[in-house]
Design a protein around this motif. Structure first.
Motif, PDB file in Angstrom:
ATOM      1  N   ASP A   1      -6.294  -1.924  15.853  1.00  0.00           N
ATOM      2  CA  ASP A   1      -5.564  -2.778  16.785  1.00  0.00           C
ATOM      3  C   ASP A   1      -4.061  -2.507  16.755  1.00  0.00           C
ATOM      4  O   ASP A   1      -3.330  -2.983  17.619  1.00  0.00           O
ATOM      5  CB  ASP A   1      -5.826  -4.249  16.446  1.00  0.00           C
ATOM      6  N   SER A   2      -3.614  -1.742  15.768  1.00  0.00           N
ATOM      7  CA  SER A   2      -2.182  -1.459  15.615  1.00  0.00           C
ATOM      8  C   SER A   2      -1.813  -0.028  15.952  1.00  0.00           C
ATOM      9  O   SER A   2      -0.634   0.329  15.897  1.00  0.00           O
ATOM     10  CB  SER A   2      -1.742  -1.768  14.174  1.00  0.00           C
ATOM     11  N   CYS A   3      -2.799   0.797  16.288  1.00  0.00           N
ATOM     12  CA  CYS A   3      -2.512   2.217  16.530  1.00  0.00           C
ATOM     13  C   CYS A   3      -1.507   2.422  17.657  1.00  0.00           C
ATOM     14  O   CYS A   3      -0.534   3.174  17.510  1.00  0.00           O
ATOM     15  CB  CYS A   3      -3.818   2.962  16.842  1.00  0.00           C
TER      16      CYS A   3
ATOM     17  N   PRO B   1       0.725   0.180  19.170  1.00  0.00           N
ATOM     18  CA  PRO B   1       2.088  -0.286  18.880  1.00  0.00           C
ATOM     19  C   PRO B   1       2.769   0.523  17.783  1.00  0.00           C
ATOM     20  O   PRO B   1       3.988   0.716  17.823  1.00  0.00           O
ATOM     21  CB  PRO B   1       1.889  -1.752  18.464  1.00  0.00           C
ATOM     22  N   PHE B   2       1.991   1.012  16.818  1.00  0.00           N
ATOM     23  CA  PHE B   2       2.569   1.853  15.763  1.00  0.00           C
ATOM     24  C   PHE B   2       3.144   3.124  16.375  1.00  0.00           C
ATOM     25  O   PHE B   2       4.283   3.516  16.106  1.00  0.00           O
ATOM     26  CB  PHE B   2       1.496   2.199  14.729  1.00  0.00           C
TER      27      PHE B   2
ATOM     28  N   THR C   1      -2.115  -2.131   7.796  1.00  0.00           N
ATOM     29  CA  THR C   1      -0.836  -2.105   8.514  1.00  0.00           C
ATOM     30  C   THR C   1       0.376  -1.978   7.600  1.00  0.00           C
ATOM     31  O   THR C   1       1.515  -2.029   8.072  1.00  0.00           O
ATOM     32  CB  THR C   1      -0.681  -3.381   9.360  1.00  0.00           C
TER      33      THR C   1
ATOM     34  N   PHE D   1       3.523   0.146   8.456  1.00  0.00           N
ATOM     35  CA  PHE D   1       4.679  -0.262   9.248  1.00  0.00           C
ATOM     36  C   PHE D   1       5.929  -0.374   8.381  1.00  0.00           C
ATOM     37  O   PHE D   1       7.034  -0.031   8.810  1.00  0.00           O
ATOM     38  CB  PHE D   1       4.402  -1.617   9.919  1.00  0.00           C
TER      39      PHE D   1
ATOM     40  N   THR E   1      -3.996   3.714  10.561  1.00  0.00           N
ATOM     41  CA  THR E   1      -3.685   2.294  10.474  1.00  0.00           C
ATOM     42  C   THR E   1      -4.788   1.524  11.181  1.00  0.00           C
ATOM     43  O   THR E   1      -5.698   2.119  11.767  1.00  0.00           O
ATOM     44  CB  THR E   1      -2.302   1.973  11.075  1.00  0.00           C
ATOM     45  N   HIS E   2      -4.717   0.213  11.128  1.00  0.00           N
ATOM     46  CA  HIS E   2      -5.742  -0.621  11.752  1.00  0.00           C
ATOM     47  C   HIS E   2      -5.870  -0.285  13.238  1.00  0.00           C
ATOM     48  O   HIS E   2      -4.874  -0.059  13.924  1.00  0.00           O
ATOM     49  CB  HIS E   2      -5.368  -2.096  11.574  1.00  0.00           C
TER      50      HIS E   2
ATOM     51  N   GLU F   1      -0.698  -9.371   9.045  1.00  0.00           N
ATOM     52  CA  GLU F   1      -0.525  -9.564  10.478  1.00  0.00           C
ATOM     53  C   GLU F   1       0.966  -9.415  10.823  1.00  0.00           C
ATOM     54  O   GLU F   1       1.832  -9.491   9.954  1.00  0.00           O
ATOM     55  CB  GLU F   1      -1.021 -10.945  10.898  1.00  0.00           C
ATOM     56  N   ARG F   2       1.237  -9.233  12.108  1.00  0.00           N
ATOM     57  CA  ARG F   2       2.590  -8.926  12.581  1.00  0.00           C
ATOM     58  C   ARG F   2       3.628  -9.947  12.110  1.00  0.00           C
ATOM     59  O   ARG F   2       4.729  -9.579  11.694  1.00  0.00           O
ATOM     60  CB  ARG F   2       2.593  -8.851  14.111  1.00  0.00           C
TER      61      ARG F   2
END
Length: 323
Positions: A135-137, A139-140, A114, A117, A132-133, A82-83
């Protein structure tokens, strides 16, 4: 021996390691059953070595990444988190010092979920296409504009770079590595022993149209969409679907778009073409596939398939045989 090095850090996702590691171990087991020697050797490395605790509280023993020689890391994979755990990993000086060299000398390198990153923050993914996940596409892509993010693929192979989407897709990517390193039949045996439903190809979307629709807005059309998926060969035009939903055509169209983000026609075509890809990978004839997914005659299937995916269905079938 082919050494696989997983790079972990505090708060990492345990399944990003245990899933692919079990796959590589399964390949060794299959080889031993054939009277052959083990091929894979799995190891873990972290910034300073020692026990590293995952997000689930389970700790794994690791070696310092600085002690990891290039010859001991033919495949290097950075795992995800996670972030709040990714940010310290990205800033860790030991990882920043060692990863560029390891990635540059390994036969292949990449990430699970993730973990990309960390690689992207070091400029190691510039000009590359990655997964990538889901939910992260976004922001990535926003954080690393020089990297092309594929929001649909389960995993992406770009030269020596291998990246997978969310969590369990690391298993799919590891199976693809085995098929390339050893034999497709070995990968099939591993998948069967792990009781996997199927070996999922990289082109398969992270979400089926059904799941996408169910996730978006609570989906008041969940039952209808489930029926559509089971009856792709039926008449799925707006008048027919509106009657089944008990709504006027205009109201149905408006509410369906609000619930799914797609027009009914687009949604139906996507569902049919996704089903067509899976059936083609099983070697079925275009005539059979076209009939089963409601895109008959075959010329209609070919036109829609090539328009959407940029490749003829016959060529796709030849390139993606189910193993």
């Amino acid at each position: 021996m082919h050494d696989v090095a997983f790079i972990v850090y505090p708060g990492f996702e345990l399944l990003d390691v245990s899933g692919p590691a079990s796959v590589f171990n399964g390949a060794n087991r299959a080889l031993r059953q054939r009277g052959k020697s083990d091929f894979y050797k799995v190891g873990l490395a972290s910034a300073r070595g020692g026990g590293v605790e995952s997000s689930s509280g389970v700790a794994l023993e690791t070696r310092p990444i600085a002690d990891l020689r290039s010859a001991e890391a033919r495949t290097v994979l950075v795992v995800g988190a996670e972030r709040e755990h990714l940010l310290p990993a990205v800033a860790d000086p030991a990882l920043r010092a060692a990863l560029p060299h390891l990635a540059g000398t390994a036969e292949r390198f990449g990430s699970v979920c993730t973990g990309g990153f960390v690689l992207a923050a070091l400029g190691l993914l510039d000009g590359c296409r990655v997964a990538t996940h889901w939910d992260s596409c976004q922001p990535f892509a926003e954080t690393f504009p020089r990297v092309t993010v594929d929001p649909d693929a389960l995993y992406v192979i770009d030269g020596r770079l291998w990246t997978s989407a969310g969590v369990t897709t690391g298993i799919d990517m590891a199976l693809a590595m085995i098929a390339r390193d050893l034999d497709a039949s070995i990968a099939g045996e591993v998948a069967k022993r792990l009781v996997l439903y199927a070996r999922r190809p990289g082109y398969q979307s992270q979400f089926s149209p059904v799941l996408k629709a169910q996730v978006k807005g609570g989906s008041p059309f969940a039952d209808l969409i489930g029926w559509m998926q089971s009856n792709l060969d039926a008449s799925l035009d707006v008048p027919s679907l509106a009657v089944r939903a008990g709504l006027t055509e205009r109201t149905f169209h408006r509410r369906f778009v609000a619930a799914t983000g797609q027009t009914p026609a687009r949604f139906v075509e996507t569902a049919r073409l996704d089903a067509a890809r899976m059936l083609l990978s099983r070697g079925l004839s275009l005539k059979s596939v076209a009939a089963q997914v409601g895109l008959f005659p075959p010329a209609r299937l070919a036109e829609a398939f090539e328009r959407r995916f940029g490749i003829a269905p016959r060529l796709f079938r030849d390139m993606h045989p189910e193993l």
